[in-house]
Enzyme design. Structure first.
Site, PDB file in Angstrom:
ATOM      1  N   ASP A  67       0.685  -1.663   0.339  1.00  0.00           N
ATOM      2  CA  ASP A  67       0.076   0.545   0.081  1.00  0.00           C
ATOM      3  C   ASP A  67       0.755   1.240  -0.405  1.00  0.00           C
ATOM      4  O   ASP A  67       2.265   1.352   0.229  1.00  0.00           O
ATOM      5  CB  ASP A  67      -0.951   0.009   0.946  1.00  0.00           C
ATOM      6  CG  ASP A  67      -0.249  -0.543   2.160  1.00  0.00           C
ATOM      7  OD1 ASP A  67       0.915   0.016   2.513  1.00  0.00           O
ATOM      8  OD2 ASP A  67      -1.512  -0.844   3.396  1.00  0.00           O
ATOM      9  N   ASN A 136      -6.762  -3.167  14.306  1.00  0.00           N
ATOM     10  CA  ASN A 136      -8.167  -3.502  14.203  1.00  0.00           C
ATOM     11  C   ASN A 136      -8.229  -5.215  12.753  1.00  0.00           C
ATOM     12  O   ASN A 136      -9.696  -4.311  12.427  1.00  0.00           O
ATOM     13  CB  ASN A 136      -8.852  -2.059  13.707  1.00  0.00           C
ATOM     14  CG  ASN A 136      -8.201  -2.033  12.593  1.00  0.00           C
ATOM     15  OD1 ASN A 136      -7.827  -2.240  11.827  1.00  0.00           O
ATOM     16  ND2 ASN A 136      -8.644  -0.676  11.722  1.00  0.00           N
ATOM     17  N   HIS A 138      -6.762  -5.036  10.503  1.00  0.00           N
ATOM     18  CA  HIS A 138      -6.752  -4.523   9.347  1.00  0.00           C
ATOM     19  C   HIS A 138      -5.357  -5.437   8.191  1.00  0.00           C
ATOM     20  O   HIS A 138      -4.653  -5.627   9.349  1.00  0.00           O
ATOM     21  CB  HIS A 138      -6.874  -2.937   8.648  1.00  0.00           C
ATOM     22  CG  HIS A 138      -5.592  -2.367   8.998  1.00  0.00           C
ATOM     23  ND1 HIS A 138      -4.830  -1.074   9.546  1.00  0.00           N
ATOM     24  CD2 HIS A 138      -4.491  -2.811   9.582  1.00  0.00           C
ATOM     25  CE1 HIS A 138      -4.235  -0.847   9.757  1.00  0.00           C
ATOM     26  NE2 HIS A 138      -3.820  -1.504   9.811  1.00  0.00           N
ATOM     27  N   GLU A 143      -9.307  -1.880   5.939  1.00  0.00           N
ATOM     28  CA  GLU A 143      -9.922  -1.456   6.875  1.00  0.00           C
ATOM     29  C   GLU A 143     -11.081  -2.862   7.065  1.00  0.00           C
ATOM     30  O   GLU A 143     -11.715  -2.625   6.198  1.00  0.00           O
ATOM     31  CB  GLU A 143     -10.468  -0.521   6.826  1.00  0.00           C
ATOM     32  CG  GLU A 143      -9.159   0.796   6.741  1.00  0.00           C
ATOM     33  CD  GLU A 143      -8.177   1.045   7.709  1.00  0.00           C
ATOM     34  OE1 GLU A 143      -7.964   0.198   8.902  1.00  0.00           O
ATOM     35  OE2 GLU A 143      -7.701   2.200   8.262  1.00  0.00           O
TER      36      GLU A 143
HETATM   37  P1  PGA Z   1       2.359  -1.848  12.833  1.00  0.00           P
HETATM   38  O1  PGA Z   1       1.390  -1.488  11.539  1.00  0.00           O
HETATM   39  O2  PGA Z   1       3.341  -2.919  12.040  1.00  0.00           O
HETATM   40  O3  PGA Z   1       3.421   0.097  12.989  1.00  0.00           O
HETATM   41  O4  PGA Z   1       2.048  -1.939  13.999  1.00  0.00           O
HETATM   42  C1  PGA Z   1       1.004  -2.828  11.088  1.00  0.00           C
HETATM   43  C2  PGA Z   1      -0.172  -2.647   9.891  1.00  0.00           C
HETATM   44  O5  PGA Z   1      -0.940  -1.340   9.982  1.00  0.00           O
HETATM   45  O6  PGA Z   1      -0.421  -3.202   8.879  1.00  0.00           O
END
Ligand code: PGA
Length: 263
Positions: A67, A136, A138, A143
């Protein structure tokens, strides 16, 4: 899903790197799907070290990132292109032309989504997709409520994600509310998936993804439907898993099976 629970984030990075290196040795032209965020940083550090020690070469590897923020150009320090160049690509022997990140500042990000799908197909599909997980649930910027068969497209970020990523932006700095992300359907077409999670802030998401029902409200739960997923998580992220003793048992049996019959 294979669930590997290790002591700490550094063990998670080591095991993740083992898996990547094993694949690249088997297939030097492997196509990797890559993630950003804090979790994979130590994996990238480990891979850089192994590349410096000539234990692996990325010369013929191609990569596709999950992304990018809509509205940020690749030279913006908060863009995922910048993150990848800075933390990984500039430190290994990969050809920059073989590294793909959706173009966040394109005039038409919708068209970027279609083109990205074509580029992945042209590359022969993703051999190994690395994933982090949001609090959450995702994956990428998919999301909760994302279609479980979605393709690369623009997504509106949730307040949780915007809040979680605020720490990377300076006070008052523009923080995008839109991302362009591989879809869940795109991710599910990867031949193999490696889900990484560390720390207690991921306990709930991991519980839902690994042992909860398959639901668009926890996008990572769809991984239960994939034929080859390895979740490598540390003890803190695994804290609430109901079947922990079974996962440890499976792992010990797996080692025996591999000794007897190979991988
Ligand atoms: P993080 O993010 O590794 O910074 O915890 C993971 C994500 O949002 O997919």
């Amino acid at each position: 899903m294979e669930v590997i629970i290790l002591k700490n984030p550094s063990d998670v990075a080591q095991r993740g790197a083992d898996l990547c290196v094993e694949l690249i040795k088997k297939k030097p032209t492997a196509v990797l799907g890559l993630a950003t965020g804090s979790t994979p940083l130590s994996l990238y550090e480990e891979l850089v070290k192994r590349c410096e020690r000539k234990e692996v070469s990325f010369k013929n590897v191609r990569t596709f990132n999950l992304d990018e923020y809509v509205g940020l150009e690749g030279s913006h320090p908060q863009s995922y292109r910048y993150y990848m160049d800075h933390n990984f690509f500039d430190k290994i022997d990969i050809e920059k032309a073989n590294t793909f990140v959706p173009q966040g500042d394109a005039k038409n990000p919708v068209a970027v989504g279609f083109e990205y799908e074509n580029q992945i197909t042209k590359a022969g599909g993703i051999d190994l997709q690395i994933l982090g997980i949001g609090r959450n649930g995702h994956i990428g910027f998919n999301e909760p409520s994302s279609s479980l068969s979605s393709r690369t497209r623009i997504k509106t970020l949730t307040e949780t994600t915007i809040g979680d990523n605020k720490r990377f932006f300076r006070q008052g700095e523009f923080q995008p509310g839109l991302g362009i992300t591989m879809g869940i359907g795109t991710i599910m077409e990867a031949k193999q998936i490696l889900l990484l999670a560390t720390g207690e802030q991921k306990t709930e998401a991991i519980k839902a993804a690994v042992e909860g029902p398959i639901t668009a409200m926890c996008p990572a739960s769809v991984l239960q439907m994939h034929r080859k997923v390895t979740a490598i998580i540390d003890e803190a992220a695994a804290e609430d898993l109901h079947s922990k003793p079974y996962y440890y048992w499976v792992l010990s049996q797996q080692q025996k099976i591999e000794k007897l019959y190979g991988r």
